[in-house]
Scaffold this motif. Structure first.
Motif, PDB file in Angstrom:
ATOM      1  N   LYS A  92       0.835  29.597 -11.413  1.00 26.60           N
ATOM      2  CA  LYS A  92       0.298  28.940 -12.606  1.00 26.60           C
ATOM      3  C   LYS A  92       0.454  29.824 -13.837  1.00 26.60           C
ATOM      4  O   LYS A  92       0.764  29.350 -14.928  1.00 26.60           O
ATOM      5  N   ILE A  93       0.234  31.122 -13.650  1.00 19.67           N
ATOM      6  CA  ILE A  93       0.345  32.043 -14.790  1.00 19.67           C
ATOM      7  C   ILE A  93       1.774  32.027 -15.331  1.00 19.67           C
ATOM      8  O   ILE A  93       2.000  31.965 -16.538  1.00 19.67           O
ATOM      9  N   LEU A  94       2.744  32.045 -14.434  1.00 12.32           N
ATOM     10  CA  LEU A  94       4.135  32.086 -14.894  1.00 12.32           C
ATOM     11  C   LEU A  94       4.575  30.746 -15.485  1.00 12.32           C
ATOM     12  O   LEU A  94       5.495  30.695 -16.309  1.00 12.32           O
ATOM     13  N   ALA A  95       3.924  29.650 -15.091  1.00  6.92           N
ATOM     14  CA  ALA A  95       4.247  28.357 -15.717  1.00  6.92           C
ATOM     15  C   ALA A  95       3.878  28.381 -17.201  1.00  6.92           C
ATOM     16  O   ALA A  95       4.481  27.674 -18.012  1.00  6.92           O
ATOM     17  N   LEU A  96       2.906  29.219 -17.565  1.00  8.85           N
ATOM     18  CA  LEU A  96       2.457  29.272 -18.958  1.00  8.85           C
ATOM     19  C   LEU A  96       3.467  29.952 -19.877  1.00  8.85           C
ATOM     20  O   LEU A  96       3.320  29.889 -21.097  1.00  8.85           O
ATOM     21  N   GLN A  97       4.479  30.635 -19.320  1.00  4.86           N
ATOM     22  CA  GLN A  97       5.490  31.237 -20.188  1.00  4.86           C
ATOM     23  C   GLN A  97       6.554  30.220 -20.599  1.00  4.86           C
ATOM     24  O   GLN A  97       7.434  30.522 -21.395  1.00  4.86           O
ATOM     25  N   LEU A  98       6.471  29.027 -20.050  1.00  5.25           N
ATOM     26  CA  LEU A  98       7.503  28.021 -20.309  1.00  5.25           C
ATOM     27  C   LEU A  98       7.202  27.241 -21.589  1.00  5.25           C
ATOM     28  O   LEU A  98       6.097  27.289 -22.124  1.00  5.25           O
ATOM     29  N   ASP A  99       8.192  26.473 -22.054  1.00  8.81           N
ATOM     30  CA  ASP A  99       8.029  25.606 -23.221  1.00  8.81           C
ATOM     31  C   ASP A  99       6.762  24.751 -23.050  1.00  8.81           C
ATOM     32  O   ASP A  99       6.637  24.033 -22.060  1.00  8.81           O
ATOM     33  N   PRO A 100       5.826  24.835 -24.005  1.00 11.39           N
ATOM     34  CA  PRO A 100       4.526  24.176 -23.797  1.00 11.39           C
ATOM     35  C   PRO A 100       4.567  22.649 -23.865  1.00 11.39           C
ATOM     36  O   PRO A 100       3.606  22.004 -23.430  1.00 11.39           O
ATOM     37  N   TYR A 101       5.625  22.073 -24.418  1.00 10.74           N
ATOM     38  CA  TYR A 101       5.701  20.609 -24.536  1.00 10.74           C
ATOM     39  C   TYR A 101       6.626  19.989 -23.504  1.00 10.74           C
ATOM     40  O   TYR A 101       6.391  18.888 -23.032  1.00 10.74           O
ATOM     41  N   TYR A 102       7.710  20.700 -23.186  1.00  7.48           N
ATOM     42  CA  TYR A 102       8.789  20.095 -22.396  1.00  7.48           C
ATOM     43  C   TYR A 102       8.826  20.573 -20.941  1.00  7.48           C
ATOM     44  O   TYR A 102       9.468  19.947 -20.109  1.00  7.48           O
ATOM     45  N   LEU A 103       8.218  21.715 -20.635  1.00  8.05           N
ATOM     46  CA  LEU A 103       8.279  22.232 -19.261  1.00  8.05           C
ATOM     47  C   LEU A 103       6.891  22.462 -18.664  1.00  8.05           C
ATOM     48  O   LEU A 103       6.584  21.979 -17.581  1.00  8.05           O
ATOM     49  N   ALA A 104       6.052  23.195 -19.376  1.00 14.11           N
ATOM     50  CA  ALA A 104       4.754  23.589 -18.818  1.00 14.11           C
ATOM     51  C   ALA A 104       3.874  22.403 -18.389  1.00 14.11           C
ATOM     52  O   ALA A 104       3.133  22.533 -17.415  1.00 14.11           O
ATOM     53  N   PRO A 105       3.919  21.230 -19.084  1.00 12.83           N
ATOM     54  CA  PRO A 105       3.036  20.135 -18.654  1.00 12.83           C
ATOM     55  C   PRO A 105       3.276  19.668 -17.210  1.00 12.83           C
ATOM     56  O   PRO A 105       2.418  19.010 -16.628  1.00 12.83           O
ATOM     57  N   LEU A 106       4.429  20.011 -16.657  1.00 11.62           N
ATOM     58  CA  LEU A 106       4.718  19.615 -15.273  1.00 11.62           C
ATOM     59  C   LEU A 106       4.269  20.695 -14.284  1.00 11.62           C
ATOM     60  O   LEU A 106       4.320  20.475 -13.079  1.00 11.62           O
ATOM     61  N   TRP A 107       3.864  21.848 -14.774  1.00 12.28           N
ATOM     62  CA  TRP A 107       3.455  22.994 -13.945  1.00 12.28           C
ATOM     63  C   TRP A 107       4.499  23.348 -12.882  1.00 12.28           C
ATOM     64  O   TRP A 107       4.173  23.492 -11.696  1.00 12.28           O
ATOM     65  N   PRO A 108       5.750  23.504 -13.293  1.00 13.58           N
ATOM     66  CA  PRO A 108       6.744  23.928 -12.295  1.00 13.58           C
ATOM     67  C   PRO A 108       6.515  25.397 -11.939  1.00 13.58           C
ATOM     68  O   PRO A 108       6.283  26.222 -12.820  1.00 13.58           O
ATOM     69  N   ASP A 109       6.524  25.726 -10.663  1.00  9.69           N
ATOM     70  CA  ASP A 109       6.321  27.103 -10.236  1.00  9.69           C
ATOM     71  C   ASP A 109       7.665  27.820 -10.182  1.00  9.69           C
ATOM     72  O   ASP A 109       8.716  27.180 -10.107  1.00  9.69           O
ATOM     73  N   PRO A 110       7.663  29.149 -10.233  1.00  6.30           N
ATOM     74  CA  PRO A 110       8.938  29.887 -10.240  1.00  6.30           C
ATOM     75  C   PRO A 110       9.862  29.546  -9.066  1.00  6.30           C
ATOM     76  O   PRO A 110      11.070  29.393  -9.275  1.00  6.30           O
ATOM     77  N   PRO A 111       9.348  29.408  -7.825  1.00 10.50           N
ATOM     78  CA  PRO A 111      10.285  29.032  -6.753  1.00 10.50           C
ATOM     79  C   PRO A 111      10.953  27.676  -6.993  1.00 10.50           C
ATOM     80  O   PRO A 111      12.120  27.498  -6.641  1.00 10.50           O
ATOM     81  N   ALA A 112      10.250  26.728  -7.602  1.00 13.13           N
ATOM     82  CA  ALA A 112      10.839  25.411  -7.864  1.00 13.13           C
ATOM     83  C   ALA A 112      11.999  25.522  -8.852  1.00 13.13           C
ATOM     84  O   ALA A 112      13.074  24.957  -8.634  1.00 13.13           O
ATOM     85  N   LEU A 113      11.782  26.268  -9.935  1.00 12.63           N
ATOM     86  CA  LEU A 113      12.853  26.410 -10.923  1.00 12.63           C
ATOM     87  C   LEU A 113      14.021  27.201 -10.335  1.00 12.63           C
ATOM     88  O   LEU A 113      15.188  26.865 -10.563  1.00 12.63           O
ATOM     89  N   ALA A 114      13.698  28.239  -9.563  1.00  8.13           N
ATOM     90  CA  ALA A 114      14.761  29.018  -8.925  1.00  8.13           C
ATOM     91  C   ALA A 114      15.547  28.151  -7.948  1.00  8.13           C
ATOM     92  O   ALA A 114      16.768  28.297  -7.809  1.00  8.13           O
ATOM     93  N   ALA A 115      14.856  27.224  -7.280  1.00  3.20           N
ATOM     94  CA  ALA A 115      15.526  26.355  -6.312  1.00  3.20           C
ATOM     95  C   ALA A 115      16.502  25.406  -7.014  1.00  3.20           C
ATOM     96  O   ALA A 115      17.558  25.073  -6.456  1.00  3.20           O
ATOM     97  N   LEU A 116      16.157  24.968  -8.235  1.00  3.36           N
ATOM     98  CA  LEU A 116      17.105  24.139  -9.000  1.00  3.36           C
ATOM     99  C   LEU A 116      18.390  24.928  -9.267  1.00  3.36           C
ATOM    100  O   LEU A 116      19.502  24.395  -9.199  1.00  3.36           O
ATOM    101  N   GLN A 117      18.205  26.226  -9.581  1.00  2.00           N
ATOM    102  CA  GLN A 117      19.360  27.086  -9.840  1.00  2.00           C
ATOM    103  C   GLN A 117      20.168  27.288  -8.557  1.00  2.00           C
ATOM    104  O   GLN A 117      21.406  27.232  -8.576  1.00  2.00           O
ATOM    105  N   ALA A 118      19.464  27.498  -7.441  1.00  2.99           N
ATOM    106  CA  ALA A 118      20.157  27.724  -6.168  1.00  2.99           C
ATOM    107  C   ALA A 118      20.976  26.492  -5.775  1.00  2.99           C
ATOM    108  O   ALA A 118      22.109  26.596  -5.308  1.00  2.99           O
ATOM    109  N   ARG A 119      20.390  25.298  -5.974  1.00  4.55           N
ATOM    110  CA  ARG A 119      21.116  24.066  -5.646  1.00  4.55           C
ATOM    111  C   ARG A 119      22.361  23.920  -6.530  1.00  4.55           C
ATOM    112  O   ARG A 119      23.425  23.511  -6.046  1.00  4.55           O
ATOM    113  N   ALA A 120      22.199  24.256  -7.808  1.00  2.00           N
ATOM    114  CA  ALA A 120      23.353  24.158  -8.719  1.00  2.00           C
ATOM    115  C   ALA A 120      24.475  25.087  -8.248  1.00  2.00           C
ATOM    116  O   ALA A 120      25.655  24.737  -8.321  1.00  2.00           O
TER     117      ALA A 120
END
Lengths: 154, 360
Positions: free
Chosen positions: B121-149
């Motif tokens: 949750k703490i690391l979700a707060l470093q994200l764009d407050p309007y476009y990313l943080a409202p979804l509360w994506p966790d670091p493994p989720a974002l990293a997984a998008l990169q891994a899939r790409a």
């Protein structure tokens, strides 16, 4: 002061809160207002770029963005990740996919979630469509989009 | 005006652990700062500058770096600064200070204790407050998008992620400060379930409490303090857009730019590279961005998969790389630090056993 006990203790409410509002400006503001109306807007830029969600400046070049255009509400999943254990704050309370969705008419990806039921239903390149929350519940917020759903089942 | 060359002359770190229950940040820092000084027989009075890196969001208190200064001692008054970033960026600030020629020595330290809060949750707060943080994506989720790409682009597969993790945890067995080490095969790791597909548990970094410190010195002062200083031959850091969906997640453009800025290129190969790749697949992206060949020893410490104290793991990469120059096992080394989701911001520090003619 009399000796009437605890009733005499002065009390005042103290809410730990963010007590001022921020202006989101002409671009983010228009995007959020659009969501309330069930529309998704992108920002045009040089070379045919359409940035979604829109920014005041092109994220790659720093050039000031041009006019806003409507995109979607359907698009293509460019990459995705499946979670079986959503946390309480996340958009869905059941297993879902995180996805970057390139909406029709856009050239960049919007991060959101796809309610696909099972990871077997997910693939890069699949088409998904935005599902908005009921109009009365919209508040000009990213989560006015409840989720995306696979286009075939929408 | 010519700048003096600057070197890492001492490095120390705490044991990196899952949960530091009994000591606060100051108490964790004190023995490490004592060690980084006693290694080279100096005290804080010998330091011309002090710079730290940490995050109030981890501590849950404003201006926590001020109280952390108690670990150094603040009397008599000294020149001091702080960055709300990994200590690698504090080191960058100290380096620029030494290049100015005003001071000859600097203490750099950082601390990160993730166990008291909810790191995702703490690391979700470093994200764009309007476009990313409202979804509360966790670091493994974002990293997984990169891994899939990366998989979709045909650049890597899940087995390669497991191979990186297996090698890192195996190397970590020789690192007494590592939090996670093991001797498991790629096949064994591939049998683990997904945390966020396509990432399994082994591809994720541990949650870590830890601290680290480095002393920098300029010119002749460096050779007085240290037999084999790790000279900084170049350093640069670059950042990419916070619009996650506008990036090509399969490459690290900012790492490539920082490497060129630091003078690292194909003609100047390094013996060892310590890469801050919190997620296993990110090592593959960084190797490509830095054009590291198979002859380069990557993350002999075990890297961030062995311990990943937020705000500290990047500084440790520079320390680990410098250690190998200082102990004579490497002629040239590279330390890398990252910050933000999916390798958004990257710093590259090039180190050499050879004293450069100038600072840069």
């Amino acid at each position: 002061m009399g000796d009437t006990g605890a009733e005499e203790v002065l009390r005042a409410p103290h809410a730990l809160d963010y007590t001022y509002t921020r202006s989101v400006g002409p671009v983010i503001g228009a995007f959020l207002t659009g969501l309330r109306q069930g529309r998704i807007l992108g920002a045009t830029g040089a070379g045919g770029v359409v940035t979604v969600p829109p920014t005041e400046y092109d994220p790659q070049t720093g050039e000031r963005s041009g006019e806003l255009v409507e995109v979607g509400p359907a698009g293509v999943v460019s990459t995705w990740a499946w979670t079986d254990h959503p946390s309480a704050d996340q958009p869905l309370d059941r297993p879902f996919a995180w996805a970057l969705v390139t909406l029709d008419g856009a050239t960049t990806g919007l991060l959101h979630v796809v309610d696909a039921g099972s990871s077997d239903a997910m693939s890069s390149g699949m088409r998904v469509r935005a599902k908005f929350v009921p109009e009365a519940d919209r508040r000009g917020h990213l989560r006015d989009i409840e989720c995306f759903v696979p286009e075939a089942s929408s | 005006m010519s700048s003096p060359p600057v070197a890492v002359v001492s490095f120390a770190q705490s044991p990196q652990v899952r949960r530091e229950d009994h000591r606060n940040e100051v108490e964790m820092l004190m023995p490490v700062i004592e060690e980084v000084f006693s290694n080279i027989k100096v005290t804080k009075d010998d330091m011309g500058f002090v710079c730290s890196g940490s995050s109030d969001y981890l501590v849950g208190a404003p201006f926590s770096f001020v109280s952390a200064l108690d670990a150094v001692g603040v009397w008599p008054p000294m020149r001091e600064s702080h960055v709300e970033m990994d200590g690698a960026w504090a080191l960058y600030e100290a380096w620029t200070m030494l290049l100015s020629g005003d001071v000859e020595t600097a203490l750099v330290y950082s601390f990160g204790r993730s166990s008291p809060g909810e790191l995702a949750k703490i690391l979700a707060l470093q994200l764009d407050p309007y476009y990313l943080a409202p979804l509360w994506p966790d670091p493994p989720a974002l990293a997984a998008l990169q891994a899939r790409a990366l998989i979709d682009a045909g650049k890597a597969d899940e087995e390669e992620f497991a191979t990186v993790a297996a090698r890192s945890r195996r190397d970590a067995r020789a690192n007494p400060f590592a939090q996670v080490s093991s001797d498991r095969t790629t096949a064994e790791l591939m049998a683990e379930p997904y945390v966020v597909s396509p990432l399994r548990r082994h591809a994720l970094p541990p949650i870590t409490d830890g601290v680290a410190a480095i002393v920098l010195a300029a010119g002749d002062r460096a050779t007085e303090l240290c037999e084999r200083p790790a000279w900084i031959s170049g350093m640069d850091h670059r950042i990419e857009t916070h619009a996650l969906g506008a990036r090509d997640l399969t490459v690290s453009e900012s790492t490539g730019l920082a490497a060129r800025g630091a003078g690292v290129d194909r003609d100047a190969t390094v013996d060892v590279a310590e890469l801050h790749a919190p997620f296993a697949h990110q090592e593959l992206i960084l190797r490509e961005a830095l054009a590291l060949g198979p002859e380069v020893s990557v993350n002999p410490s075990g890297g961030a998969l062995a311990a990943n104290a937020v705000m500290v793991a990047g500084l440790i990469r520079i320390g680990e790389a410098a250690k190998r120059v200082m102990d004579g096992s490497a002629r040239r080394a590279l330390g890398h630090a990252t910050s933000g989701p999916c390798l958004q911001q990257n710093l590259v520090c090039a180190l050499s056993a050879e004293r450069p003619s100038g600072g840069r």
